[in-house]
Design a protein around this motif. Structure first.
Motif, short mmCIF file in Angstrom:
data_model
loop_
_atom_site.label_atom_id
_atom_site.label_comp_id
_atom_site.label_asym_id
_atom_site.label_seq_id
_atom_site.Cartn_x
_atom_site.Cartn_y
_atom_site.Cartn_z
N ILE A 34 21.77 37.53 -18.97
CA ILE A 34 22.73 37.56 -17.87
C ILE A 34 21.94 37.65 -16.58
O ILE A 34 21.07 38.50 -16.46
CB ILE A 34 23.64 38.80 -17.94
N THR A 35 22.23 36.81 -15.65
CA THR A 35 21.54 36.89 -14.37
C THR A 35 22.54 37.10 -13.26
O THR A 35 23.46 36.32 -13.08
CB THR A 35 20.75 35.59 -14.11
N ILE A 36 22.38 38.19 -12.57
CA ILE A 36 23.23 38.43 -11.40
C ILE A 36 22.34 38.36 -10.19
O ILE A 36 21.40 39.12 -10.05
CB ILE A 36 23.89 39.83 -11.46
N SER A 37 22.59 37.40 -9.34
CA SER A 37 21.79 37.33 -8.12
C SER A 37 22.68 36.82 -7.00
O SER A 37 23.53 35.98 -7.22
CB SER A 37 20.59 36.40 -8.30
N GLU A 38 22.48 37.34 -5.81
CA GLU A 38 23.30 36.97 -4.65
C GLU A 38 24.78 37.10 -4.98
O GLU A 38 25.60 36.33 -4.52
CB GLU A 38 22.99 35.55 -4.19
N GLY A 39 25.12 38.06 -5.80
CA GLY A 39 26.51 38.29 -6.11
C GLY A 39 27.10 37.24 -7.05
O GLY A 39 28.28 37.25 -7.31
N VAL A 40 26.28 36.33 -7.54
CA VAL A 40 26.79 35.31 -8.44
C VAL A 40 26.33 35.60 -9.87
O VAL A 40 25.15 35.84 -10.11
CB VAL A 40 26.31 33.91 -8.02
N ILE A 41 27.28 35.58 -10.77
CA ILE A 41 26.95 35.87 -12.16
C ILE A 41 26.71 34.57 -12.91
O ILE A 41 27.36 33.57 -12.66
CB ILE A 41 28.12 36.65 -12.81
N GLU A 42 25.73 34.59 -13.78
CA GLU A 42 25.51 33.44 -14.65
C GLU A 42 26.56 33.48 -15.75
O GLU A 42 26.60 34.41 -16.55
CB GLU A 42 24.10 33.54 -15.25
N PRO A 43 27.46 32.49 -15.77
CA PRO A 43 28.53 32.56 -16.77
C PRO A 43 28.01 32.38 -18.19
O PRO A 43 26.97 31.77 -18.42
CB PRO A 43 29.44 31.38 -16.38
N LEU A 100 33.67 33.45 -15.66
CA LEU A 100 32.82 34.26 -16.53
C LEU A 100 32.20 33.44 -17.65
O LEU A 100 31.31 33.89 -18.34
CB LEU A 100 33.63 35.40 -17.15
N PHE A 101 32.69 32.22 -17.84
CA PHE A 101 32.25 31.38 -18.94
C PHE A 101 31.87 30.00 -18.42
O PHE A 101 32.43 29.52 -17.43
CB PHE A 101 33.37 31.21 -19.98
N ALA A 151 24.06 41.72 -5.24
CA ALA A 151 23.83 42.65 -6.32
C ALA A 151 22.39 42.48 -6.80
O ALA A 151 21.80 41.42 -6.63
CB ALA A 151 24.79 42.38 -7.45
N PRO A 152 21.82 43.52 -7.37
CA PRO A 152 20.44 43.39 -7.84
C PRO A 152 20.36 42.37 -8.97
O PRO A 152 21.27 42.26 -9.78
CB PRO A 152 20.12 44.80 -8.33
N ALA A 153 19.28 41.63 -8.99
CA ALA A 153 19.06 40.72 -10.10
C ALA A 153 18.96 41.55 -11.38
O ALA A 153 18.36 42.62 -11.40
CB ALA A 153 17.79 39.92 -9.89
N LEU A 154 19.61 41.07 -12.39
CA LEU A 154 19.66 41.84 -13.62
C LEU A 154 19.29 40.90 -14.75
O LEU A 154 19.93 39.89 -14.96
CB LEU A 154 21.07 42.39 -13.83
N ALA A 155 18.23 41.19 -15.42
CA ALA A 155 17.81 40.35 -16.54
C ALA A 155 17.71 41.20 -17.78
O ALA A 155 17.57 42.41 -17.72
CB ALA A 155 16.47 39.69 -16.24
#
Lengths: 181, 443
Positions: free
Chosen positions: B32-41, B76-77, B21-25
């Motif tokens: 919230i950081t989404i990178s390589e399909g991993v979400i920052e809880p 998620l947490f 998924a695109p990195a999302l800052a």
């Protein structure tokens, strides 16, 4: 030596018929038992004395059926069509069942593990039925043949490759003593 | 603000797991950081719940752990360890020292208190949005018995999860499944029930006969399953509280299996095999009236009702291979919804109504996947030697399924995964386990 061998085979046949679950069809009066009388443990003591003819014990015994005739037929992947080899085995089964009219048979359908659980139950039912229909077409009364499917729940070969899967895709004709009461 | 943030966490559900998924800052503290399909809880702090009565210290600590494990278990947490805390509340009523929690980057703060009187247990909690410096929702209090202390923790965690995500929770729920033991060619199977997290496991049957695929009733009080107790596959109905069971009188046939409850719990839809042909039927549990729902010469099985009870998804090999079909709950002409490569089976309609989970078999691999109810937007969530039999969490956000390992020593183990394909993990079951049915949120 032959005598002792015969005795041990008889004992094995007795043990086998004793554990073929005479209540296999349930206790309900569903008509299956009406033409059956006094079969079961005595089957091994055939008065004809035709024991040891082929070295595999009494040809009228369930053990002979399972080992000499062959109690199982195998299927291709996701198929319930009988192969020519399966038909040859079933021809022998039909002949035996027509000769040994005191016995019932439960045909167990099985699948390999490469499928979902409930589909495999249905597929096993289809395989068991294919064997049953063939036996009926060869003259075995339908009232003596029941089917059950175990899906993929009763594998006999436990590895996870084609050689084991081929053994597990099977329909097994289990001879049951007909004594219902 | 917390709500919106986690909504972002839950939004990219349509992203395929294999595609990064695109990195999302985002500017500001709620990063919230989404990178390589991993979400920052989302980081949260939960200081040990206060014991408000003498002797309640242990149960207060235990309940706090359940709350924390429920939340972190979602993926998620993230819990901030207590060793990082700058201060802890002196009492449940103390004002929150927001700067101390901001300093350690806690975004959510959960405080609680526990009181025990005899076997009566009272648990209260408050949830704070640390960066806005405000309470999120009102404080809540649960009362029950000490024996149900884990449920109290699940109740708190469900409320927290719900307030932050805007979704209903799923922690205070139970799962019925098949517990397996013994070698692969002689395996013993028993029905068992447990909390969603694998705790409080109990057997519901002995292992004398083969059992398959238990299914919870809509309110969780009964279980339908396939039993070989009579010597042949038949459908049993088991009362969870008394463990009493009886065989359902189905349509006559050689085999009856694959049962599921109707949405009101008053009827059973199931398959019957006769003469090698398998079709789907419905039987009313009160009147005993039967209705035939399919009549094709092929295999029709694994029926599952839509949440409104109007439609049934099932599998059929009428096309030559196993595929998924949807028909009216009263039967009639079905429409095929699966068109991808491979074979599709064991479909289950989401309790939210939006998705259908399924097992897919393709190119020697098995997958758990989801698709929209018209078959569009198919997404595969897992891949292994053998994954099958998905069941939905009561909020429709998580699936539990069976993963079987290969070979003579292989065996099945329940796993869970969320519907974005993240947070794949085994469910502790104390041995081999298969065919889970996830029950409703308890009252």
């Amino acid at each position: 030596m032959n005598k002792y061998f015969t005795v041990s085979i008889l004992a094995a046949a007795l043990a086998l018929s004793a554990c073929t679950r005479p209540d296999r069809f349930g206790s309900g009066a569903d008509g299956l038992g009406s033409d059956i009388a006094g079969a079961g443990a005595g089957a091994g003591f055939d008065q004809s004395g035709a024991i040891g003819q082929s070295g595999l014990g009494n040809p009228d015994s369930p053990e002979y059926f399972a080992q000499a005739i062959g109690d199982r037929v195998l299927f291709q992947i996701d198929q319930s069509t009988l192969t020519s080899e399966a038909m040859a085995t079933l021809d022998g089964q039909a002949q035996w069942l027509m000769t040994n009219t005191d016995y019932l048979a439960v045909i167990e359908g099985h699948a390999d593990e490469q499928g979902t659980r409930e589909y495999n139950v249905a597929l096993g039912a289809r395989r068991a039925n294919a064997a049953r229909e063939y036996l009926i077409s060869r003259g075995v009364p339908s009232s003596r043949l029941r089917t059950i499917s175990y899906g993929k729940e009763r594998p006999i070969a436990t590895c996870s490759d084609a050689s084991c899967y081929a053994q597990n895709r099977r329909a097994v004709t289990v001879i049951a003593a007909g004594a219902l009461s | 603000m917390l709500t919106r943030t986690i909504a972002l966490l839950l939004a990219p559900l349509v992203a395929a797991t294999a595609i990064p998924a695109p990195a999302l800052a985002q500017d500001g503290p709620l990063r919230i950081t989404i990178s390589e399909g991993v979400i920052e809880p989302l980081p949260f702090a939960v200081p040990g719940f206060q014991a408000e009565t003498a002797g309640a210290e242990q149960i207060a600590a235990d309940i706090t752990r359940v709350v924390a494990q429920d939340l972190t278990g979602t993926g998620l947490f993230r819990e901030i360890p207590a060793t990082s805390f700058i201060s802890t509340p002196a009492s449940f009523a103390s004002p929150v020292a927001y700067p101390d929690w901001r300093a350690i980057n806690a975004q959510a703060l959960i405080t609680g208190a526990v009181a025990v009187s005899g076997d009566q247990l009272t648990v209260k909690f408050r949830l704070y949005d640390v960066f806005t410096g405000a309470e999120l929702g009102e404080g809540l209090q649960f009362t029950g018995t000490t024996g149900g202390w884990r449920r109290m923790g699940h109740k708190v965690a469900d409320a927290v999860y719900s307030r932050i995500t805007g979704e209903s929770g799923y922690f205070d729920s139970r799962v019925v499944f098949v517990s397996e033991s013994g070698p692969k060619d002689n395996r013993a199977r028993r029905l068992a029930i447990m909390d969603y997290d694998g705790e409080n496991r109990q057997f519901l049957t002995d292992s004398a006969s083969l059992v398959l695929a238990p299914r919870f009733s809509p309110n969780g009080d009964r279980v339908l399953y396939t039993s070989y107790e009579s010597g042949f596959p038949r459908i049993n109905l088991l009362d969870v509280a008394s463990v009493g069971r009886r065989q359902i009188t189905t349509v006559e046939g050689e085999m009856a299996f694959s049962p599921r409850f109707s949405k009101d719990g008053g009827a059973v839809i199931y398959s019957v095999s006769t003469g090698g042909n398998t079709d789907i039927y419905r039987t009313d549990l009160n009147s005993g009236a039967h209705t035939r729902l399919t009549s094709a010469p092929s295999i029709e099985t694994s029926p599952s009702l839509s949440p409104d009870g109007s439609q049934i998804v099932f599998e059929s090999d009428r096309s030559g291979t196993q595929q998924l079909y949807v028909m009216s709950a009263s039967g009639g002409e079905p429409r095929r919804i699966s068109f991808g490569e491979g074979r599709y089976g064991s479909p289950v309609w989401s309790p939210r109504g939006d998705l259908i989970a399924f097992t897919k078999q393709n190119a020697g691999r098995f997958h758990i996947g989801v698709m929209r109810t018209d078959g569009s937007e198919e997404r595969l969530l897992t891949s292994s030697f053998l994954d099958e039999s998905p069941t939905w969490a009561p909020n429709g956000r998580v699936l539990m399924f069976t993963r079987e390992t290969q070979g003579a020593s292989g065996g099945p183990q329940l796993h869970s995964v969320d519907i974005s394909g993240r947070n794949l993990k085994p469910v502790p079951t104390g041995g081999f386990s298969s065919d889970a049915s996830w029950g409703p949120l308890q009252r």
